[in-house]
Enzyme design. Structure first.
Site, PDB file in Angstrom:
ATOM      1  CD  GLU A 168     -14.944 -20.629  19.908  1.00  0.00           C
ATOM      2  OE1 GLU A 168     -15.438 -21.748  20.031  1.00  0.00           O
ATOM      3  OE2 GLU A 168     -13.711 -20.432  19.852  1.00  0.00           O
ATOM      4  CD  GLU A 192     -15.248 -25.294  20.651  1.00  0.00           C
ATOM      5  OE1 GLU A 192     -15.249 -25.407  19.423  1.00  0.00           O
ATOM      6  OE2 GLU A 192     -14.368 -24.681  21.281  1.00  0.00           O
ATOM      7  CG  HIS A 212     -13.844 -20.188  16.153  1.00  0.00           C
ATOM      8  ND1 HIS A 212     -14.548 -21.198  16.752  1.00  0.00           N
ATOM      9  CD2 HIS A 212     -14.709 -19.573  15.311  1.00  0.00           C
ATOM     10  CE1 HIS A 212     -15.788 -21.202  16.293  1.00  0.00           C
ATOM     11  NE2 HIS A 212     -15.903 -20.238  15.408  1.00  0.00           N
TER      12      HIS A 212
HETATM   13  C1  NOJ Z   1     -11.597 -24.664  18.243  1.00  0.00           C
HETATM   14  C2  NOJ Z   1     -12.740 -24.047  17.518  1.00  0.00           C
HETATM   15  O1  NOJ Z   1     -13.564 -23.306  18.365  1.00  0.00           O
HETATM   16  C3  NOJ Z   1     -13.517 -25.140  16.850  1.00  0.00           C
HETATM   17  O2  NOJ Z   1     -14.670 -24.619  16.254  1.00  0.00           O
HETATM   18  C4  NOJ Z   1     -12.642 -25.861  15.869  1.00  0.00           C
HETATM   19  O3  NOJ Z   1     -13.347 -26.955  15.357  1.00  0.00           O
HETATM   20  C5  NOJ Z   1     -11.367 -26.371  16.540  1.00  0.00           C
HETATM   21  N1  NOJ Z   1     -10.750 -25.344  17.298  1.00  0.00           N
HETATM   22  C6  NOJ Z   1     -10.370 -26.863  15.510  1.00  0.00           C
HETATM   23  O4  NOJ Z   1      -9.936 -25.807  14.723  1.00  0.00           O
END
Ligand code: NOJ
Length: 693
Positions: free
Chosen positions: A490, A496, A471
């Site tokens: 990502e 999210e 990510h």
């Molecule tokens: C951003 C990430 O995209 C997400 O999936 C993750 O939960 C948070 N950072 C914390 O690491």
């Protein structure tokens, strides 16, 4: 292999040879003056690349069926402390070859991929005093072109710094374009802009566009290794130029000869669906380098994740800590009961405090928090036929992470963990490294510094048999072919944002752009599978902006070899039918076909399971309701299938009735016609289950 510079081979003795040699040299010199060009066609002849060198300055152009795609566009470099490496050049030699091979993906959206191209390699030498050499290699495919520069080993070009790559892409009109802007604080996490080319700012790639004649083009790059990410800058009119993410000091690339650049790619198709099934980016990457790949397995995972994004629990310690032993056990039990392969546990380690994204230098990658028994949970998972998925959020404090990452991977390996999600949360230019004088130099997330970092991490992970889910990383350029443990990433705006996005999350059309832009680069850990779409209990001001059936269809539409079932176990218990589809849908495919598509509006994709004769369909729409009659031509002749249908009800609507959802079953066979009905902001998911011969 054909050599362009052939010295007379029908000679009668030495004199004749000498004469031929002189004539050849004269001929070559004359060809430059006369601006002679050299062309290479794709295997079917549909695409043509023309290389020219007027007055010694190299340029290329591209045509499809005789129609210009790129007008003559310059090539070359601006170097630090040395004259530009852009001409005038003399041609030393030209080689052409044809390549045709079908290779097998270790995992992916299609098992067997044909790599068929004609290549033109141009070797150039400066006519000036330095006589530096540069080669340009074009590969011309029926689905587009790729080209790269090669800097051969030579006396006058050893270590060097690139101040600018001068590669141009001179487009032919004010195409409709889809893009996200480069150089933004939030990296790649933006909604897609749709503008005429003349309004595009400096953009990230893949940069996708439609011409006035209805052709679809996408400019990107392949095999980004030890170089800087390419963005595209509009210089004037319809002209773009490579704009490499610079280091802190303005240098774009630090390198030494011999070396090569990444491939610059242009995918070209009559319709947007053919961009999705173009494997040009993978074809331009090196074959797999890992000897043993038996441990690399596409998988589905659940995890302690969405609950933190909803604010139900916290990453950090305290009364609501999510990653407790007890809660992890609950997720492992759920995964074991329903056949999910991994359980992601975020917030397991020391260092998560309220400001974790600003002070990541306190993260430990080996020490669990007090209320989380890592070893016991790793074992409990294994005993349950499941594995934990590790998590390395480093909040972009790279030096700190690099010092610990090997210990972290080693620990995970010893505990039987096979997949790790990494995270680099931090503003665009927040990566720093400390130089010999103790200065902190701040780098972009996508500059050469981080490209190098990610390369080291993927190779290290392979040593410890770890699959990666990255990510906030660098955009995908097909490196998964070479390092197949680099599963997914990502590097876009994912699910999210629906939990906490201040702009109301992802609008209904967001996922209608991704298949034609972000996903052309490679797999995306979008984290689909939210069934409690409104989550009023936790975040009443946010929601998922589409229907339940559309959420299921995303498993087919967005390809990822690691797909999450992102919602909470207690929510899945309330939605057994959607859960059944999420459990059934594979993450590794034998084949992929696009049945219909329009960028930003709708797309229907079918994929064949790698392990059975089953096919799966995902169809999604923006805010418009749609009805499609599709032909089930893709099903196997002679087999009967039960179509298990997950669809919007007639009155479903993303805004007013997102839970309008129903299932149905139908017996079908190859060639049947089938009507798909999608509500506004809706979708449909189908499993075609093969039942007999
Ligand atoms: C951003 C990430 O995209 C997400 O999936 C993750 O939960 C948070 N950072 C914390 O690491």
């Amino acid at each position: 292999m054909e050599q362009f510079v052939i010295i007379g081979n029908n000679s009668n003795g030495e004199l004749m040879n000498l004469l031929s040699l002189l004539l050849s040299i004269l001929f070559l010199n004359t060809t430059f003056e006369m601006n002679q060009s050299r062309t290479v066609d794709s295997p079917s002849g549909i695409h043509t690349v023309t290389f020219e060198i007027p007055d010694g300055y190299p340029q290329y152009s591209v045509e499809r069926d005789g129609q210009p795609i790129l007008n003559p566009s310059l090539l070359g470099f601006e170097l630090q402390g040395a004259p530009d490496l852009s001409g005038p050049f003399a041609l030393i030699s030209i080689e052409t070859r044809t390549f045709d091979e079908t290779w097998t993906q270790i995992w992916g959206e299609k098992k067997h991929i044909r790599n068929h191209f004609n290549e033109l390699k141009i070797d150039l030498r400066e006519t000036g005093e330095l006589e530096r050499e540069l080669s340009i290699i074009f590969r011309v495919f029926d689905d587009g072109i790729g080209f790269r520069y090669e800097f051969p080993e030579q006396e006058n070009l050893k270590e060097f710094n690139i101040l600018d790559e001068l590669t141009e892409f001179n487009l032919t009109g004010d195409h409709t374009t889809w893009w996200i802007g480069a150089y933004q604080w939030n990296r790649f996490e933006y909604l897609t802009e749709e503008t005429p080319l003349s309004k595009a700012d400096t953009v990230h790639t893949p940069f996708t566009m439609r011409t006035e004649n209805g052709l679809y083009l996408s400019i990107h790059e392949a095999a980004l290794v030890d170089y800087s990410t390419m963005t595209l800058e509009r210089t004037e009119g319809y002209s773009l130029k490579a704009n490499l993410m610079p280091w802190h000091d303005g240098i774009r690339v630090r390198t030494s000869a011999p070396t090569v650049t990444p491939w610059r790619t242009i995918q070209i198709a009559d319709n947007p669906g053919d961009l999705i099934t173009s494997y040009l980016i993978l074809n331009l990457n090196e074959p797999n380098k890992l000897e043993d790949t038996s441990w690399i397995k596409p998988a589905k995972y659940v995890g302690i994740w969405w609950e933190m994004h909803l604010d139900k629990s916290t990453w950090g310690p305290g009364p609501n800590h999510g990653a407790t032993t007890e809660n992890t056990k609950r997720y492992i039990d759920f995964a074991a009961e329903h056949g999910f392969d991994h359980v992601l546990v975020e917030g397991w380690n020391v260092g998560w405090d309220e400001n974790w994204y600003e002070s990541g230098a306190v993260f430990s990658f080996t020490e669990p928090m007090e209320d989380f028994d890592l070893e016991a949970m790793a074992q409990y998972a294994l005993d349950s036929g499941v594995r934990l998925m590790g998590h390395h959020e480093n909040s972009a404090t790279i030096e700190h992470y690099e010092a610990q990452v090997e210990d972290g991977f080693k620990l995970y390996n010893e505990l039987g963990i096979r997949a790790v999600k990494t995270g680099y949360v931090g503003h665009g230019q927040e990566i720093f490294w400390t130089d010999e004088e103790g200065y902190r130099n701040y780098e972009w997330h996508h500059g050469q510094h981080m490209v190098r970092h990610h390369q080291q991490i993927v190779e290290l992970a392979a040593e410890y048999k770890i699959m990666l889910n990255v990510h906030e990383g660098v955009k995908d350029t097909g490196l998964r072919r070479t390092w197949p443990n680099l599963m997914t990433r990502e590097v876009a705006r994912g699910q999210e944002y629906n939990a906490w996005g201040e702009d109301q999350g992802n609008p209904p059309n967001h996922v209608l752009y991704l298949p034609f832009t972000r996903n052309l680069a490679g797999p995306f850990d979008y984290t689909p599978g939210i069934v409690d779409l409104l989550f009023d209990e936790y975040r009443p001001d946010n929601r998922v902006n589409h229907t339940l059936a559309k959420e299921l269809a995303l498993y087919v539409v967005i390809y990822s070899p690691l797909h999450m079932a992102a919602d909470l176990p207690e929510n899945y218990e309330k939605y057994p039918e959607p859960l059944r589809f999420i459990k059934d849908v594979p993450v590794d495919w034998y084949d992929t076909q696009v049945l219909n598509a329009d960028v930003g509006q709708y797309v229907t994709i079918v994929r064949k399971d790698i392990n059975s004769d089953d096919w799966y369909l995902g169809s999604i729409t923006d805010e418009e309701p749609r009805s499609f009659v599709i032909d089930l031509h893709f099903l196997e002749e002679g087999l009967e299938y039960i179509a298990e249908i997950y669809r919007d009800t007639d009155d479903a609507h993303w805004e007013t009735n997102p839970y309008g959802f129903e299932t149905a079953e139908l017996t079908v066979k190859k060639g049947d016609r089938f009507t798909l009905t999608l509500s506004p902001g809706g979708g449909q998911a189908i499993r075609f289950k093969a039942v007999s011969e």
